[in-house]
Design an enzyme around this catalytic site. Structure first.
Site, PDB file in Angstrom:
ATOM      1  N   THR A   1      16.781  -6.470  -8.216  1.00 27.70           N
ATOM      2  CA  THR A   1      15.715  -7.468  -8.133  1.00 27.70           C
ATOM      3  C   THR A   1      14.415  -6.996  -8.780  1.00 27.70           C
ATOM      4  OG1 THR A   1      14.880  -6.684  -6.002  1.00 27.70           O
ATOM      5  CG2 THR A   1      16.667  -8.316  -5.945  1.00 27.70           C
ATOM      6  N   ASP A   2      13.543  -7.965  -8.977  1.00 28.69           N
ATOM      7  CA  ASP A   2      12.183  -7.656  -9.434  1.00 28.69           C
ATOM      8  C   ASP A   2      11.305  -7.445  -8.197  1.00 28.69           C
ATOM      9  OD1 ASP A   2      11.612 -10.200  -8.418  1.00 28.69           O
ATOM     10  OD2 ASP A   2      11.503 -11.139 -10.390  1.00 28.69           O
ATOM     11  N   ALA A   3      10.008  -7.316  -8.385  1.00 34.93           N
ATOM     12  CA  ALA A   3       9.088  -7.049  -7.282  1.00 34.93           C
ATOM     13  C   ALA A   3       9.071  -8.166  -6.237  1.00 34.93           C
ATOM     14  CB  ALA A   3       7.679  -6.819  -7.822  1.00 34.93           C
TER      15      ALA A   3
ATOM     16  N   VAL B   1      13.733 -11.213  -6.375  1.00 33.13           N
ATOM     17  CA  VAL B   1      14.598 -12.141  -7.112  1.00 33.13           C
ATOM     18  C   VAL B   1      15.399 -11.345  -8.138  1.00 33.13           C
ATOM     19  CG1 VAL B   1      14.592 -14.112  -8.715  1.00 33.13           C
ATOM     20  CG2 VAL B   1      13.008 -14.063  -6.782  1.00 33.13           C
TER      21      VAL B   1
END
Length: 162
Positions: free
Chosen positions: A19-21, A24
């Site tokens: 995921t990103d920060a 997601v």
């Protein structure tokens, strides 16, 4: 019934690293998810990719991808990644893959993989035993050619990994 018409399904959990920060799934990771599912699809049918490389000096490489992103996956989601053969030729296959979270379609793509010589990376024929094992071609006629012993050995199921 030919099971090639039915997609192979591989379950997968989304981890922090995917995921990103914001929690997601990063878009490029769907290609990793598709790769994992293709590897498990081959393994489930008795074709371990490392054995193919070592014993037959063959490997599959991705030559083309097209991915459409529809809905985000998030941290801790359980995904189902499918693999379905759309076309198979002498040296390549076009596969259709989808990533779903329950009934929700997240991403789908068409992936073209080619069979190459592991040393030269030049195109090589997909072994007949593999095409038959993947049920991409009808059964060989009784008076037809038989696979070479080394190709036939690839039909042995891959040992489970821990």
């Amino acid at each position: 019934m030919n099971d090639v018409a039915l997609p192979f399904e591989h379950p997968l959990r989304v981890y922090w690293e995917d995921t990103d920060a914001g929690g997601v799934v990063f878009y490029a990771n769907y290609l990793k998810f598709f790769e994992r599912a293709r590897t498990e699809w081959l393994r489930q049918r008795g074709f371990a990719q490392e054995a193919l490389r070592q014993q037959e000096r063959l490997m599959f490489i991705v030559s083309q991808t097209s991915v459409r992103y529809l809905s985000p996956a998030r941290l801790d989601d359980w995904l189902s990644i499918s693999v379905e053969v759309h076309e198979a030729g002498r040296v390549s296959m076009t596969l259709f893959q989808q990533a779903r979270c329950g009934e929700r379609l997240l991403a789908e793509g068409e992936i073209r993989i080619g069979c190459v010589n592991a040393d030269s990376f030049k195109p090589s024929r997909i072994p007949a035993a593999m095409l038959e094992g993947l049920q991409l071609r009808g059964s060989r006629p009784a008076d037809g050619p038989t696979p070479s012993p080394s190709a036939a050995s690839m039909l042995q199921p891959a040992a489970p990994t821990a």
